[in-house]
Design a protein around this motif. Structure first.
Motif, PDB file in Angstrom:
ATOM      1  N   ALA A   6       0.822  -1.211   0.000  1.00 50.33           N
ATOM      2  CA  ALA A   6       0.000   0.000   0.000  1.00 50.33           C
ATOM      3  C   ALA A   6       0.854   1.258   0.000  1.00 50.33           C
ATOM      4  N   GLY A   7       2.081   1.154   0.518  1.00 49.00           N
ATOM      5  CA  GLY A   7       2.999   2.285   0.558  1.00 49.00           C
ATOM      6  C   GLY A   7       4.242   1.914   1.334  1.00 49.00           C
ATOM      7  N   ASN A   8       5.346   2.589   1.014  1.00 49.66           N
ATOM      8  CA  ASN A   8       6.630   2.346   1.671  1.00 49.66           C
ATOM      9  C   ASN A   8       7.007   3.554   2.524  1.00 49.66           C
ATOM     10  N   ILE A   9       7.164   3.336   3.819  1.00 53.03           N
ATOM     11  CA  ILE A   9       7.574   4.390   4.735  1.00 53.03           C
ATOM     12  C   ILE A   9       8.930   3.988   5.305  1.00 53.03           C
ATOM     13  N   ASN A  10       9.963   4.769   5.004  1.00 56.26           N
ATOM     14  CA  ASN A  10      11.323   4.386   5.333  1.00 56.26           C
ATOM     15  C   ASN A  10      11.936   5.381   6.317  1.00 56.26           C
ATOM     16  N   LEU A  11      12.201   4.911   7.523  1.00 55.36           N
ATOM     17  CA  LEU A  11      12.843   5.739   8.528  1.00 55.36           C
ATOM     18  C   LEU A  11      14.350   5.666   8.302  1.00 55.36           C
ATOM     19  N   GLU A  12      14.907   6.736   7.765  1.00 52.71           N
ATOM     20  CA  GLU A  12      16.346   6.806   7.515  1.00 52.71           C
ATOM     21  C   GLU A  12      16.846   5.632   6.657  1.00 52.71           C
TER      22      GLU A  12
ATOM     23  N   VAL B 209       8.143   7.153   0.780  1.00 48.76           N
ATOM     24  CA  VAL B 209       8.529   8.315   1.572  1.00 48.76           C
ATOM     25  C   VAL B 209       9.699   7.942   2.469  1.00 48.76           C
ATOM     26  N   ALA B 210      10.634   8.869   2.638  1.00 50.53           N
ATOM     27  CA  ALA B 210      11.741   8.731   3.586  1.00 50.53           C
ATOM     28  C   ALA B 210      11.591   9.801   4.660  1.00 50.53           C
ATOM     29  N   LEU B 211      11.812   9.411   5.917  1.00 52.15           N
ATOM     30  CA  LEU B 211      11.788  10.335   7.049  1.00 52.15           C
ATOM     31  C   LEU B 211      13.193  10.418   7.616  1.00 52.15           C
ATOM     32  N   THR B 212      13.703  11.641   7.808  1.00 58.51           N
ATOM     33  CA  THR B 212      15.090  11.812   8.229  1.00 58.51           C
ATOM     34  C   THR B 212      15.181  12.791   9.389  1.00 58.51           C
ATOM     35  N   GLY B 213      15.983  12.422  10.402  1.00 57.66           N
ATOM     36  CA  GLY B 213      16.185  13.268  11.569  1.00 57.66           C
ATOM     37  C   GLY B 213      17.150  14.403  11.293  1.00 57.66           C
TER      38      GLY B 213
ATOM     39  N   TRP C 189      10.362  13.156   0.399  1.00 55.42           N
ATOM     40  CA  TRP C 189      11.325  13.258   1.509  1.00 55.42           C
ATOM     41  C   TRP C 189      10.736  14.154   2.588  1.00 55.42           C
ATOM     42  N   ILE C 190      10.538  13.595   3.758  1.00 54.43           N
ATOM     43  CA  ILE C 190      10.091  14.377   4.904  1.00 54.43           C
ATOM     44  C   ILE C 190      11.269  14.577   5.845  1.00 54.43           C
ATOM     45  N   LYS C 191      11.740  15.794   5.918  1.00 55.68           N
ATOM     46  CA  LYS C 191      12.731  16.148   6.926  1.00 55.68           C
ATOM     47  C   LYS C 191      11.952  16.464   8.202  1.00 55.68           C
ATOM     48  N   LEU C 192      12.214  15.696   9.246  1.00 55.58           N
ATOM     49  CA  LEU C 192      11.405  15.818  10.456  1.00 55.58           C
ATOM     50  C   LEU C 192      11.420  17.233  11.017  1.00 55.58           C
ATOM     51  N   ALA C 193      12.531  17.936  10.820  1.00 60.56           N
ATOM     52  CA  ALA C 193      12.608  19.313  11.316  1.00 60.56           C
ATOM     53  C   ALA C 193      11.534  20.192  10.672  1.00 60.56           C
ATOM     54  N   ASP C 194      11.153  19.883   9.426  1.00 59.56           N
ATOM     55  CA  ASP C 194      10.106  20.653   8.755  1.00 59.56           C
ATOM     56  C   ASP C 194       8.743  20.428   9.394  1.00 59.56           C
ATOM     57  N   LYS C 195       8.630  19.353  10.182  1.00 59.36           N
ATOM     58  CA  LYS C 195       7.406  19.072  10.936  1.00 59.36           C
ATOM     59  C   LYS C 195       7.510  19.562  12.377  1.00 59.36           C
ATOM     60  N   GLY C 196       8.593  20.286  12.683  1.00 57.81           N
ATOM     61  CA  GLY C 196       8.801  20.758  14.049  1.00 57.81           C
ATOM     62  C   GLY C 196       9.361  19.705  14.979  1.00 57.81           C
ATOM     63  N   ILE C 197       9.852  18.598  14.413  1.00 60.32           N
ATOM     64  CA  ILE C 197      10.421  17.499  15.210  1.00 60.32           C
ATOM     65  C   ILE C 197      11.928  17.559  15.025  1.00 60.32           C
ATOM     66  N   VAL C 198      12.654  17.995  16.036  1.00 58.46           N
ATOM     67  CA  VAL C 198      14.081  18.285  15.883  1.00 58.46           C
ATOM     68  C   VAL C 198      14.919  17.484  16.877  1.00 58.46           C
ATOM     69  N   GLY C 199      16.223  17.396  16.546  1.00 50.72           N
ATOM     70  CA  GLY C 199      17.191  16.812  17.469  1.00 50.72           C
ATOM     71  C   GLY C 199      17.406  15.333  17.349  1.00 50.72           C
ATOM     72  N   ASN C 200      16.852  14.700  16.293  1.00 47.97           N
ATOM     73  CA  ASN C 200      16.910  13.246  16.201  1.00 47.97           C
ATOM     74  C   ASN C 200      18.132  12.720  15.473  1.00 47.97           C
ATOM     75  N   GLY C 201      18.675  11.601  15.982  1.00 49.50           N
ATOM     76  CA  GLY C 201      19.726  10.848  15.330  1.00 49.50           C
ATOM     77  C   GLY C 201      19.140   9.721  14.501  1.00 49.50           C
ATOM     78  N   HIS C 202      19.988   8.744  14.193  1.00 46.83           N
ATOM     79  CA  HIS C 202      19.598   7.675  13.273  1.00 46.83           C
ATOM     80  C   HIS C 202      18.503   6.783  13.845  1.00 46.83           C
ATOM     81  N   PHE C 203      18.456   6.593  15.148  1.00 45.99           N
ATOM     82  CA  PHE C 203      17.435   5.753  15.771  1.00 45.99           C
ATOM     83  C   PHE C 203      16.339   6.618  16.386  1.00 45.99           C
ATOM     84  N   GLY C 204      15.830   7.547  15.597  1.00 46.16           N
ATOM     85  CA  GLY C 204      14.823   8.468  16.105  1.00 46.16           C
ATOM     86  C   GLY C 204      13.605   7.784  16.685  1.00 46.16           C
ATOM     87  N   TYR C 205      13.222   6.627  16.146  1.00 41.61           N
ATOM     88  CA  TYR C 205      12.022   5.946  16.639  1.00 41.61           C
ATOM     89  C   TYR C 205      12.204   5.387  18.053  1.00 41.61           C
TER      90      TYR C 205
END
Length: 385
Positions: A236-242, A320-324, A349-365
């Motif tokens: 249905a869709g691919n959501i890729n965290l980093e 979609v890719a999500l990046t910290g 490409w969703i840069k998490l900072a653009d969503k107001g979610i900041v400060g994340n490293g590679h294991f943001g989840y």
């Protein structure tokens, strides 16, 4: 009198619970309460095949799958399947190293049917095929500190100084770090064989559960991409965290420097054949070159040159890719998006900072603001249904 006594016992138990040290591994104590969402759990092995050996028939290439069903019932139209990254296993989606609610629980709270896999050859997906699945280390404490939990100390790229969300110091000896590092286990050095087994068992899984949203982390992004190629009607869709499958190259130990780069994934983002148009029979038919200025803050990328071959099957699935903002991946995740878009894929490409979610490293989840990251995943799924 009985009521008063019971009330007193309950108060004592509550006080003991509050006083318990539930940091890291200490949370194994009966005095420590679970933060996980209430759910029902089943497990299955999908795929695999018998191979005759001297001792009898052995099962190779089976995929371990956990089925988590929210206790309040499923109210989302599509399941979510979670694919872990390299060196870890499916347990990474459960409670966090500091014993907060895990990513799977956040999705259960949204009402999703959740499936968690252990990649073939890894964890509970381990098989008897020892000749093909030659194992290597998952991670060392030093690799984890520099690349995942405390990149700001090494300062290999300027964005690392924004890292604020890891719980604890991120260094060896901290109980939260030690709990995290203990989750690393060996992974196969033969990604080609693993990809082939994951392609077969993964599509079998989706044929059993129906079209699903595939959520991956790091190098685990290999497998949803391959399933999009092989059985796109079931994705249905691919959501890729980093996503860690950067085109034609790998950053060793999650490093960002040119020295840490090695050649990888000859089919662009995979080690095994994917469908291109114009068709190609061998990966050597893909021409590519390094493009862009290369700086610690923004790495250069390999892109196709000459005849541009399109990923026609992969393009049938939204990506979609999500990046910290403080991850090493913020310096090179554009390579993934640019390559896919050049190949005709609807890649966002969703840069998490653009969503107001900041400060994340590679294991943001796993980090302190992981509920907000789960919210972005949920929001994207809802917009794609």
């Amino acid at each position: 009198m009985i009521s008063s006594t019971l009330f007193g016992l309950a108060s004592l138990a509550s006080a003991a619970l509050a006083a318990a040290n539930c940091t890291g591994i200490n949370a194994i104590s009966p005095k420590c309460a679970s933060k996980e969402a209430l759910h029902h759990r089943d497990f299955f092995y999908v795929g695999g095949h018998y191979v005759a050996g001297a001792a009898g028939n052995l099962t190779y290439d089976q995929l371990y799958v956990e089925k988590l069903t929210p206790a309040r019932g499923v109210n989302q139209s599509r399941p979510v399947v979670l694919f872990h990254g390299g060196g870890t296993s499916g347990v990474t989606w459960l409670n966090t190293p500091d014993n907060r609610k895990g990513f799977a629980s956040h999705l259960l709270d949204y009402g999703y049917q959740v499936y968690i896999v252990d990649q073939t050859s890894v964890g509970r997906g381990s098989a008897e095929n020892l000749n093909d699945y030659v194992m290597r280390i998952g991670s060392t404490a030093e690799i984890s500190e520099k690349g995942f939990t405390a990149p700001e100390i090494t300062n290999a790229y300027p964005q690392s100084q924004q890292h604020t969300q890891w719980p604890g110091s991120g260094l060896k000896g901290d109980p939260i770090f030690d709990a995290f590092e203990s989750t690393f286990i060996p992974l196969t050095s033969n990604l080609t064989v693993q990809e082939l087994s994951m392609r077969s068992s993964g599509c079998q899984l989706l044929s059993l559960i129906g079209p699903s949203f595939l959520v991956s982390h790091s190098i685990g992004a290999l497998h949803p991409l391959l399933l999009s190629n092989d059985c796109p009607s079931l994705v249905a869709g691919n959501i890729n965290l980093e996503p860690g499958n950067i085109p034609f190259q790998s950053y060793v130990g999650n490093a960002t420097s040119s020295v840490g780069r090695t050649s990888a994934r000859p089919w662009g983002m995979t080690n095994t054949h994917v469908t291109y148009d114009p068709p190609i029979a061998n990966s050597s038919e893909l021409a590519y070159k390094l493009v862009g200025d290369d700086t610690p803050a923004n790495r250069s990328c390999y892109m196709q040159t000459g005849t541009i071959h399109k990923l026609t099957e992969v393009a049938k699935v939204k990506y979609v890719a999500l990046t910290g903002s403080a991850s090493p991946h913020i310096t090179y995740e554009h390579c993934v998006i640019d390559f896919l878009q050049q190949a005709g894929v609807n890649a966002e490409w969703i840069k998490l900072a653009d969503k107001g979610i900041v400060g994340n490293g590679h294991f943001g989840y796993l980090e302190l603001n992981s509920p907000q990251i789960a919210g972005v995943v949920h929001e994207w799924i809802q917009s794609s249904c």
